[in-house]
Motif scaffolding. Structure first.
Motif, PDB file in Angstrom:
ATOM      1  N   PHE A  55       9.027 -14.996  -3.357  1.00 13.76           N
ATOM      2  CA  PHE A  55      10.000 -14.698  -2.314  1.00 13.76           C
ATOM      3  C   PHE A  55       9.731 -15.555  -1.084  1.00 13.76           C
ATOM      4  O   PHE A  55       8.580 -15.745  -0.700  1.00 13.76           O
ATOM      5  CB  PHE A  55       9.915 -13.209  -1.923  1.00 13.76           C
ATOM      6  N   THR A  56      10.798 -16.038  -0.462  1.00 18.23           N
ATOM      7  CA  THR A  56      10.672 -16.805   0.780  1.00 18.23           C
ATOM      8  C   THR A  56      10.527 -15.868   1.975  1.00 18.23           C
ATOM      9  O   THR A  56      10.016 -16.268   3.011  1.00 18.23           O
ATOM     10  CB  THR A  56      11.892 -17.712   1.006  1.00 18.23           C
ATOM     11  N   SER A  57      10.987 -14.643   1.828  1.00 21.44           N
ATOM     12  CA  SER A  57      10.956 -13.671   2.914  1.00 21.44           C
ATOM     13  C   SER A  57       9.950 -12.568   2.613  1.00 21.44           C
ATOM     14  O   SER A  57      10.019 -11.915   1.567  1.00 21.44           O
ATOM     15  CB  SER A  57      12.343 -13.048   3.099  1.00 21.44           C
ATOM     16  N   ILE A  63      10.819  -5.121   0.270  1.00 20.24           N
ATOM     17  CA  ILE A  63      11.960  -4.344  -0.209  1.00 20.24           C
ATOM     18  C   ILE A  63      11.961  -4.294  -1.732  1.00 20.24           C
ATOM     19  O   ILE A  63      12.184  -3.238  -2.336  1.00 20.24           O
ATOM     20  CB  ILE A  63      13.285  -4.924   0.330  1.00 20.24           C
ATOM     21  N   TYR A  64      11.687  -5.421  -2.375  1.00 15.33           N
ATOM     22  CA  TYR A  64      11.652  -5.476  -3.838  1.00 15.33           C
ATOM     23  C   TYR A  64      10.546  -4.552  -4.367  1.00 15.33           C
ATOM     24  O   TYR A  64      10.758  -3.787  -5.308  1.00 15.33           O
ATOM     25  CB  TYR A  64      11.424  -6.916  -4.300  1.00 15.33           C
ATOM     26  N   ALA A  65       9.371  -4.601  -3.750  1.00 17.94           N
ATOM     27  CA  ALA A  65       8.255  -3.746  -4.174  1.00 17.94           C
ATOM     28  C   ALA A  65       8.593  -2.270  -3.992  1.00 17.94           C
ATOM     29  O   ALA A  65       8.325  -1.442  -4.878  1.00 17.94           O
ATOM     30  CB  ALA A  65       6.990  -4.103  -3.402  1.00 17.94           C
ATOM     31  N   GLY A 107      17.001 -14.041  -1.235  1.00 20.66           N
ATOM     32  CA  GLY A 107      18.022 -13.056  -0.896  1.00 20.66           C
ATOM     33  C   GLY A 107      18.377 -12.221  -2.104  1.00 20.66           C
ATOM     34  O   GLY A 107      17.880 -12.453  -3.210  1.00 20.66           O
ATOM     35  N   PHE A 108      19.240 -11.236  -1.879  1.00 22.55           N
ATOM     36  CA  PHE A 108      19.680 -10.341  -2.941  1.00 22.55           C
ATOM     37  C   PHE A 108      21.176 -10.502  -3.180  1.00 22.55           C
ATOM     38  O   PHE A 108      21.935 -10.792  -2.259  1.00 22.55           O
ATOM     39  CB  PHE A 108      19.368  -8.884  -2.582  1.00 22.55           C
ATOM     40  N   ALA A 109      21.582 -10.275  -4.418  1.00 24.22           N
ATOM     41  CA  ALA A 109      22.997 -10.365  -4.779  1.00 24.22           C
ATOM     42  C   ALA A 109      23.720  -9.099  -4.326  1.00 24.22           C
ATOM     43  O   ALA A 109      23.155  -8.008  -4.351  1.00 24.22           O
ATOM     44  CB  ALA A 109      23.141 -10.545  -6.287  1.00 24.22           C
ATOM     45  N   ALA A 122      16.281  -2.650 -10.850  1.00 17.26           N
ATOM     46  CA  ALA A 122      15.729  -3.906 -10.331  1.00 17.26           C
ATOM     47  C   ALA A 122      16.791  -4.624  -9.502  1.00 17.26           C
ATOM     48  O   ALA A 122      17.922  -4.801  -9.955  1.00 17.26           O
ATOM     49  CB  ALA A 122      15.265  -4.800 -11.470  1.00 17.26           C
ATOM     50  N   LEU A 123      16.421  -5.011  -8.306  1.00 14.92           N
ATOM     51  CA  LEU A 123      17.338  -5.765  -7.458  1.00 14.92           C
ATOM     52  C   LEU A 123      17.607  -7.133  -8.082  1.00 14.92           C
ATOM     53  O   LEU A 123      16.703  -7.743  -8.651  1.00 14.92           O
ATOM     54  CB  LEU A 123      16.729  -5.962  -6.070  1.00 14.92           C
ATOM     55  N   ILE A 124      18.829  -7.587  -7.949  1.00 16.59           N
ATOM     56  CA  ILE A 124      19.169  -8.928  -8.428  1.00 16.59           C
ATOM     57  C   ILE A 124      18.930  -9.896  -7.280  1.00 16.59           C
ATOM     58  O   ILE A 124      19.466  -9.714  -6.181  1.00 16.59           O
ATOM     59  CB  ILE A 124      20.626  -9.013  -8.915  1.00 16.59           C
ATOM     60  N   THR A 125      18.104 -10.890  -7.517  1.00 15.69           N
ATOM     61  CA  THR A 125      17.761 -11.843  -6.466  1.00 15.69           C
ATOM     62  C   THR A 125      18.597 -13.108  -6.588  1.00 15.69           C
ATOM     63  O   THR A 125      19.067 -13.455  -7.668  1.00 15.69           O
ATOM     64  CB  THR A 125      16.265 -12.219  -6.538  1.00 15.69           C
TER      65      THR A 125
END
Length: 175
Positions: A55-57, A63-65, A107-109, A122-125
């Motif tokens: 992740f760049t951010s 947030i993903y974790a 970022g996220f979709a 799972a978030l879509i990145t």
């Protein structure tokens, strides 16, 4: 004395990129009893580009974790990529892949209404894939330094040009 985690070596690892990068991972134990830091592994679009998800951010990594922990209760956390042993990771997958792919997430979709997409817990990145050839004869005694393409980060800046004057610079400040 605490057990050493395979892949985890705080502050000892190097990569060259215009941004600080982060990985989401959890403490796991392999079938052979080895304790390791299990990172998020992402499937590539062609099936050949499966690889480490970065992740760049720092905020996006957290947030993903958090999202994974809501569903998995697995102790997922965000780590600085400089704390991860790229050398150990590349040696580990060299027998099953001829290259080492890394997904750079920035970022996220979202759907048409602006809601973040999170199917199957799972978030879509959003992101790009970059691959590195395995270095012949790699060992823990000869650490690997990954050099990320500046062009890749120019593409990330271009992706965000409507919202940021310089995404990479702004993100480094935020991180």
């Amino acid at each position: 004395m605490e057990k050493r985690l395979y892949f985890y070596s705080p502050g000892d690892n190097f990569y060259i990129a215009p941004l600080t990068l982060f990985v989401v991972a959890k403490h796991s134990v392999r079938e052979n009893g080895i304790h390791w830091l299990e990172p998020i592994w992402k499937a590539g679009p062609s099936g050949e580009d499966n690889g480490l998800s970065l992740f760049t951010s720092k905020l996006d990594a957290y947030i993903y974790a958090i999202t994974l922990n809501e569903y998995d209760k697995g102790g997922w956390a965000a780590y600085s990529f400089s704390d991860i042993s790229v050398t150990e990771m590349m040696i580990d997958v060299a027998t099953i892949q001829d290259k080492y792919s890394i997904h750079i997430n920035f970022g996220f979709a979202v759907d048409n209404e602006g809601k973040v997409l999170c199917p199957n817990e799972a978030l879509i990145t959003k992101g790009f894939v970059m691959s590195f050839p395995h270095e012949k004869g790699s060992s823990a005694l000869s650490p690997i330094t990954l050099k990320f393409s500046k062009e890749l980060f120019k593409e990330i800046n271009e992706y965000w040009v409507l919202h940021y004057r310089d995404y990479c610079k702004d993100l480094n400040t935020q991180n």
